[in-house]
Every structure is written in C-alpha cells, then in structure tokens.
Write a protein that holds these residues in place. Structure first.
Motif: not given
Length: 325
Positions: A219-234
């Motif tokens: 929000x407006x350049x401030x990180x309010x939440x950091x969440x573990x993620x997993x995306x495409x493995x290629x």
C-alpha cells in the motif's frame, strides 16, 4: 507444439520437486550457512484434484506438516534432534565419608548416588526451533514475525504449518537456505528485522516476486504483508492432449476475474481455492501445498489461510494492480 499455461486455467494439480531442488529438510544437523539456489523444503499437504475445502483455522491448510511435493514438509531434525539426553557418566558417591553423624559412617547426601543433579536428567533444549515445537520461544518467534509483516495469524506458541510458511518467507527475503528451521542465520534475520522492499510506490498493489517466491501486499510503497508463494516450475506437461509450459509471466497486470469458491482447473489439473486471475488462466490462489520452491503449473500458490486474508481482509477486488517481477 508447446503452449503457455496462461492460455487456459492451467493451475492446480500436484508436481514433484525439480531434480535439482536439493535434498529435503531431513538433515540431521540443520545448517543455514550455505544458501541453495533451489532449496528443497516443502509445505505440508498436496494439491490434488478433488481436494476438500480448506479448514477455517489458521493452521488447517497445512495438515500435519508432511508434504507430497517434497517428501517431507518439515525438517526431520525436529523429531529426533535436540534431545541430547544425558551426556554425563554416573558419578561416584562419597561412600567413605565420615563427616556426618550417621551411624553407618556414610555420606547421607549421595553415598551411593550417581554424582549428578536431578536437572541433569532432563534433555537439553535444542539450539534451533523447528516444526512441531511448542514453547514460549515459539510464541516469541511468531510475535516477531507478525510484527515484521510476515503472514502469521495466531501467536499460540506452537510451530505448525502457518509458522513454517512464515519462516520460509523470511528465509527467502534474507537469501537464506529455505529449510523452515530457525537456526543461527534465521535467528539473526529475525532479530535484524529482514523484510523485502516494495517495487511500487503508490496505490494498493499485489506484488509477486518470482525470484524470491514471495507475494507482497503493498500500500503506497509500504509492504503490509509478506506471504510465502510458489509459482510455475518452468517444466512442460501434458493436459488434454496438448503440451504446455509451467510458466508464470512477468509484467504489469490487474485482477480481471475472481472465483469465490473452490474452482476446478479447465485443464483438469486440480482445484484452486478462491482464485484471483490476473492474466489468461494464471491466478493467485490458495493451495494446500505451497513448498519453498517453484512447483505450480503457472499460477501463484499461497496458503489457503493467506488467500482468505487477501479476500476477506485486504480485499484485492477486480481491477487491483498485480505486478510480477
């Protein structure tokens, strides 16, 4: 001809970790000194077609800690390390002592004792914190992670799946080995307040850091939440007679479609919890399997409880910018 996963709703399903993902987190002595480009730690659970709706509890989407994606969603050292037992050999009592008034002339304190205090019988506390531990120091860790913005909903002194996900995220942000174990390096990162920085400067944006496998609510350049993620493995995969590539595209997008339910992939690859699509069939969605490395067919997985937070607390309605880098 290979097709991009973004053409259809290509998420869901279950993948095996890449061959070079490294060993699972069952090392007998957790070490965090050597970063790994493809860590091999996974979150509990598996994303399979026909999975049931997630539990409403904060830890409910992670099961018991064992993950099908990596073979073991926790560091097995939490099961058998740290109980060092008693390293001392039984001592000799002062059986010949004549310094007391007892009639038998023996020491009344430890005449036939083993030369150790009762407290020595208790196992020593391990110098790391891992999945399955319940203690005040786990509560302190949870509170600190929560204060820094990592996704932790409950400070309950119990190191479960949600806490493990937050530790993964912290280790990713700090460039540490992603084993989900809080050893010296991770403790230092917690103490030093390591957090990722936003790439955008204005508005409410969902940022997806592919390199570090993180989702950031900004929000407006401030990180309010950091969440573990997993995306495409290629990797390439087959679905309905066609070949696709598990690829998560980078760029600037926006949420254009959302499904407030358990949604089944049109390619029959599995189910997605409350997906928010931002390009083609690529979405941010909840999953019961969110390992510490890329593992999806192209979508961006987060835990079910994190997806509930995005929907119910933070918002991210249609039109919300999504920046993938």
């Amino acid at each position: 001809m290979a097709l991009t996963a973004g053409l259809l709703s290509a998420c869901g399903g279950q993948e095996e970790p890449p061959a070079d993902a490294g060993a699972t987190t069952s090392s007998p002595t957790p070490e965090e000194s050597a970063p790994s480009a493809e860590p091999g730690a996974g979150e509990p659970g598996a994303e399979e077609p026909g999975s049931s709706s997630p539990s409403a509890s904060a830890e409910g989407d992670t099961g018991a800690g064992a993950g099908d994606e990596t073979g073991d969603g926790r560091d097995d050292v939490s099961d058998d390390a740290g109980s060092s037992g008693d390293d001392e050999q039984p001592g000799q009592g002062n059986g010949s002592s004549q310094g007391d008034d007892s009639s038998d002339g023996k020491s009344n304190g430890n005449a036939k004792g083993n030369g150790k205090d009762e407290k020595d019988d208790e196992p020593e506390e391990p110098d790391y914190i891992a999945f399955g531990e319940s203690s005040d120091r786990v509560g302190d860790l949870q509170q600190r992670l929560q204060d820094l913005g990592y996704f932790v909903t409950s400070v309950d002194d119990s190191f479960g799946g949600e806490t493990q996900q937050a530790v993964f995220a912290l280790q990713k942000a700090g460039g540490l080995y992603r084993d989900g174990v809080v050893g010296d390096a991770t403790k230092a990162a917690v103490d030093n307040g390591v957090v990722p920085q936003a790439q955008t400067s204005s508005g409410k944006v969902l940022e997806i850091d592919i390199n570090r496998q993180l989702v950031l609510a900004v929000e407006d350049g401030q990180v309010v939440k950091i969440i573990n993620a997993s995306s495409g493995n290629g990797e390439t995969y087959e679905a309905k007679g066609n070949t696709y590539t598990a690829y998560t595209p980078r760029g600037s997008f926006a949420v254009y479609r959302e499904e407030n339910r358990m949604y089944s992939s049109s390619l029959e690859l599995g189910d997605m919890w409350r997906p928010k699509f931002f390009t083609g069939g690529i979405a941010v969605h909840g999953s019961s399997s969110v390992p510490a490395f890329p593992a999806s067919h192209g979508c961006v997985r987060v835990s079910n409880s994190a997806m509930n937070w995005i929907w119910d607390t933070w918002g991210a309605p249609s039109g919300t910018p999504v920046v993938v880098y």
